[in-house]
Design a protein around this motif. Structure first.
Motif, PDB file in Angstrom:
ATOM      1  N   ALA A  29       7.589   3.203   4.819  1.00 21.24           N
ATOM      2  CA  ALA A  29       7.126   1.990   5.507  1.00 21.24           C
ATOM      3  C   ALA A  29       7.677   0.752   4.826  1.00 21.24           C
ATOM      4  N   TRP A  30       7.637   0.724   3.513  1.00 22.87           N
ATOM      5  CA  TRP A  30       8.126  -0.435   2.773  1.00 22.87           C
ATOM      6  C   TRP A  30       9.636  -0.609   2.942  1.00 22.87           C
ATOM      7  N   ASN A  31      10.374   0.498   2.955  1.00 24.87           N
ATOM      8  CA  ASN A  31      11.827   0.406   3.110  1.00 24.87           C
ATOM      9  C   ASN A  31      12.203  -0.285   4.416  1.00 24.87           C
ATOM     10  N   ASP A  32      11.502   0.048   5.496  1.00 22.59           N
ATOM     11  CA  ASP A  32      11.797  -0.584   6.780  1.00 22.59           C
ATOM     12  C   ASP A  32      11.400  -2.057   6.779  1.00 22.59           C
ATOM     13  N   LEU A  33      10.237  -2.359   6.217  1.00 28.59           N
ATOM     14  CA  LEU A  33       9.784  -3.750   6.178  1.00 28.59           C
ATOM     15  C   LEU A  33      10.712  -4.602   5.329  1.00 28.59           C
ATOM     16  N   SER A  34      11.069  -4.119   4.159  1.00 23.60           N
ATOM     17  CA  SER A  34      11.925  -4.914   3.265  1.00 23.60           C
ATOM     18  C   SER A  34      13.339  -5.055   3.817  1.00 23.60           C
ATOM     19  N   SER A  67      13.516 -11.241  -2.746  1.00 23.75           N
ATOM     20  CA  SER A  67      13.211 -10.311  -3.834  1.00 23.75           C
ATOM     21  C   SER A  67      11.706 -10.098  -3.836  1.00 23.75           C
ATOM     22  N   GLU A  68      11.287  -8.851  -3.748  1.00 19.33           N
ATOM     23  CA  GLU A  68       9.868  -8.589  -3.620  1.00 19.33           C
ATOM     24  C   GLU A  68       9.535  -7.223  -4.195  1.00 19.33           C
ATOM     25  N   THR A  69       8.411  -7.128  -4.875  1.00 21.16           N
ATOM     26  CA  THR A  69       7.947  -5.857  -5.420  1.00 21.16           C
ATOM     27  C   THR A  69       7.355  -5.004  -4.299  1.00 21.16           C
ATOM     28  N   ALA A  70       7.703  -3.737  -4.312  1.00 23.28           N
ATOM     29  CA  ALA A  70       7.235  -2.836  -3.264  1.00 23.28           C
ATOM     30  C   ALA A  70       5.714  -2.755  -3.246  1.00 23.28           C
ATOM     31  N   ILE A  71       5.146  -2.692  -2.051  1.00 19.24           N
ATOM     32  CA  ILE A  71       3.706  -2.526  -1.868  1.00 19.24           C
ATOM     33  C   ILE A  71       3.419  -1.043  -1.692  1.00 19.24           C
ATOM     34  N   THR A  72       2.482  -0.538  -2.466  1.00 19.78           N
ATOM     35  CA  THR A  72       2.192   0.904  -2.448  1.00 19.78           C
ATOM     36  C   THR A  72       0.825   1.233  -1.881  1.00 19.78           C
ATOM     37  N   ASP A  73       0.014   0.219  -1.597  1.00 17.82           N
ATOM     38  CA  ASP A  73      -1.293   0.434  -0.990  1.00 17.82           C
ATOM     39  C   ASP A  73      -1.140   0.382   0.527  1.00 17.82           C
ATOM     40  N   LEU A  75      -0.052  -2.231   5.627  1.00 20.67           N
ATOM     41  CA  LEU A  75      -0.241  -2.342   7.067  1.00 20.67           C
ATOM     42  C   LEU A  75      -0.501  -3.789   7.465  1.00 20.67           C
ATOM     43  N   LYS A  76      -1.294  -4.488   6.666  1.00 23.33           N
ATOM     44  CA  LYS A  76      -1.550  -5.903   6.950  1.00 23.33           C
ATOM     45  C   LYS A  76      -0.261  -6.714   6.871  1.00 23.33           C
ATOM     46  N   GLU A  77       0.558  -6.450   5.870  1.00 27.29           N
ATOM     47  CA  GLU A  77       1.831  -7.154   5.726  1.00 27.29           C
ATOM     48  C   GLU A  77       2.758  -6.883   6.914  1.00 27.29           C
ATOM     49  N   ILE A  78       2.795  -5.647   7.343  1.00 26.65           N
ATOM     50  CA  ILE A  78       3.656  -5.279   8.472  1.00 26.65           C
ATOM     51  C   ILE A  78       3.228  -6.022   9.725  1.00 26.65           C
ATOM     52  N   ARG A  79       1.927  -6.064   9.958  1.00 27.16           N
ATOM     53  CA  ARG A  79       1.435  -6.736  11.165  1.00 27.16           C
ATOM     54  C   ARG A  79       1.623  -8.241  11.099  1.00 27.16           C
ATOM     55  N   GLU A  80       1.528  -8.806   9.911  1.00 26.94           N
ATOM     56  CA  GLU A  80       1.819 -10.238   9.761  1.00 26.94           C
ATOM     57  C   GLU A  80       3.290 -10.506  10.061  1.00 26.94           C
TER      58      GLU A  80
END
Length: 477
Positions: A368-373, A384-390, A395-400
């Motif tokens: 999920a993070w790979n696609d978002l980033s 530049s952003e640290t991967a989210i693992t929760d 999910l909240k980040e993706i929807r935003e």
């Protein structure tokens, strides 16, 4: 049967003449015969595809939380006509389709015109298998028609039926799968049954498209766009594996994301084929100055963009004039008197967002993070952003990000429905000197499902009205 089909196509040809005036061969003054694959292709373009000059789903954008009234459009001396006409939709009134102040050319009901388009699509599907021409071209036209039917029913069922993940047994819309013009006596199918038809049509279209090299351009739907739509449908159905598979097929067959970081801020009109990520350009995308007069980007959405000053979409998509934002840079703004071309688009960025959300729902955070980033690195300068693992946070980040990336792309209102129908509010007034009034759409409000227009109810005795039609007049506070 063939004589009846020829009559149907004659009528449909007349409906599509504005979009494509010379595309059918006339064998008499009152009959049009469609014989070849090319004939059917042109019929589909004229009578089946969304019109570039229409306003099929303009009202959709007044319902969600991404637009607001522009106070600078208001006058102190008289009521602003744009605000008056938008009122019943912008304030979620149960009698929105019947109110006299509505400008029907701007905010016409979408139910009947969509079925008119479906009639054109079905006329093509009724006859394309017997059309004269190459098999590849025949399959191409059939695939386009199936994909369009899936698109139209998805729009209808999400306007006039309850959300799939809330009540799939609720009434959806009538399923018309032939070009027979008779509507009286056709009852509403359930939301679930309409979705089954949507999936069937989109999958069949994808299978046909996939047999041949991808086509792109000419305002025709294609393989990646079809699979993006299919992944969107699966998100609504909460079928995560299927959403991932459809989005993956779109990514494998589609163009690469356009790197916005490398574009000049003066670039305009993201919804055209000059950009590698654009797979289908269609219909009449709204611009506040033309389709939705007096509307600008909401303060809430602006602030979400402004949270990251490195977001290149701010200058690429929006024309910013002091405190006002509008979206004329994401859509074509036509000078008066010039021919119009389609301005909505389906882009590869949605495939990544759809797949990312489905992965997050399954708890597969790395994917999920790979696609978002990947999307973000093509949108943000100095990314530049640290991967989210929760998974919950992700999910909240993706929807935003989805709200930002897909704003004004026929997505937000439907997303709010599948997110649980949260409460949202609009500020409204008709004169600059008046006080703002707040109108509220409550959580799980009945008006998250629009009432059927009374004219439609009168034409079909088998229809059952939505409960939202019984809601009392809404008052501002």
């Amino acid at each position: 049967m063939m004589k009846k089909l020829q009559f149907m196509i004659c009528i449909l040809g007349l409906l599509g003449l504005n979009a494509c005036s010379d595309y059918l061969n006339k064998e008499s003054s009152d009959e049009v015969i469609v014989k070849t694959v090319s004939d059917y292709s042109e019929l589909l373009l004229g009578a089946g595809y969304p019109e570039p000059t229409g306003s099929l789903y303009n009202t959709l954008y007044l319902l969600d939380d991404d637009y607001m009234l522009n106070e600078n459009s208001l006058d102190d001396e008289e009521d602003y006509s744009g605000a008056v006409s938008a009122f019943p939709f912008y304030t979620w009134q149960a009698n929105m389709w019947e109110r006299q102040e509505v400008n029907a050319s701007t905010y016409g009901e979408s139910y009947s015109p969509t079925y008119t388009r479906l009639m054109g699509v079905n006329a093509v599907l009724d006859g394309i298998d017997e059309a004269i021409g190459e098999i590849e071209d025949r399959d191409q036209v059939k695939a386009e028609a199936l994909a369009l039917r899936g698109y139209y029913y998805f729009m209808l069922v999400n306007l006039y039926g309850e959300p799939y993940n809330y009540n799939k047994q609720a009434l959806g819309v009538p399923l018309k799968l032939t070009a027979n013009m008779e509507t009286n006596g056709t009852a509403r199918s359930t939301v679930e049954d309409v979705y089954k038809q949507i999936v069937s049509d989109l999958k069949a279209a994808s299978d046909l498209f996939e047999k041949y090299p991808k086509r792109r351009g000419s305002y025709r739907i294609n393989l990646p766009a079809t699979n993006i739509l299919l992944s969107r449908v699966y998100l609504h159905m909460e079928l995560w594996d299927e959403a991932i598979a459809a989005a993956t097929k779109a990514i494998e067959n589609g163009g690469v994301l356009t790197n916005y970081v490398n574009l000049k801020s003066s670039s305009t009109c993201i919804s055209n084929y000059n950009y590698s990520e654009v797979e289908w350009v269609y219909g009449n995308g709204n611009t506040p100055t033309r389709s939705l007069p007096g509307m600008v980007v909401s303060t809430e959405l602006r602030n979400k963009f402004l949270e990251n000053p490195n977001d290149t979409r701010i200058n690429l998509w929006f024309l910013i004039n002091r405190t006002n934002w509008n979206i004329t840079k994401k859509r074509i703004s036509y000078p008066s008197g010039t021919p119009r071309t389609p301005t909505n688009s389906i882009r590869m960025s949605e495939a990544y967002l759809n797949r990312s959300e489905a992965y997050a729902q399954k708890g597969e955070c790395v994917a999920a993070w790979n696609d978002l980033s990947h999307l973000r690195e093509n949108r943000y300068k100095e990314y530049s952003e640290t991967a989210i693992t929760d998974a919950t946070v992700l999910l909240k980040e993706i929807r935003e990000e989805r709200r930002l990336e897909l704003c004004f792309d026929e997505v937000r209102w439907f997303d709010l429905r599948r997110y649980g129908m949260p409460s949202i509010s609009h500020l409204y007034k008709v004169r600059k000197s008046a006080s703002w009034q707040t109108y509220t759409l409550n959580e799980k409000d009945p008006l998250y499902t629009l009432p059927l227009p009374s004219d439609v109810m009168n034409e079909n005795s088998a229809l059952q009205q939505n409960e939202s039609a019984k809601e009392p007049l809404r008052q501002g506070r």
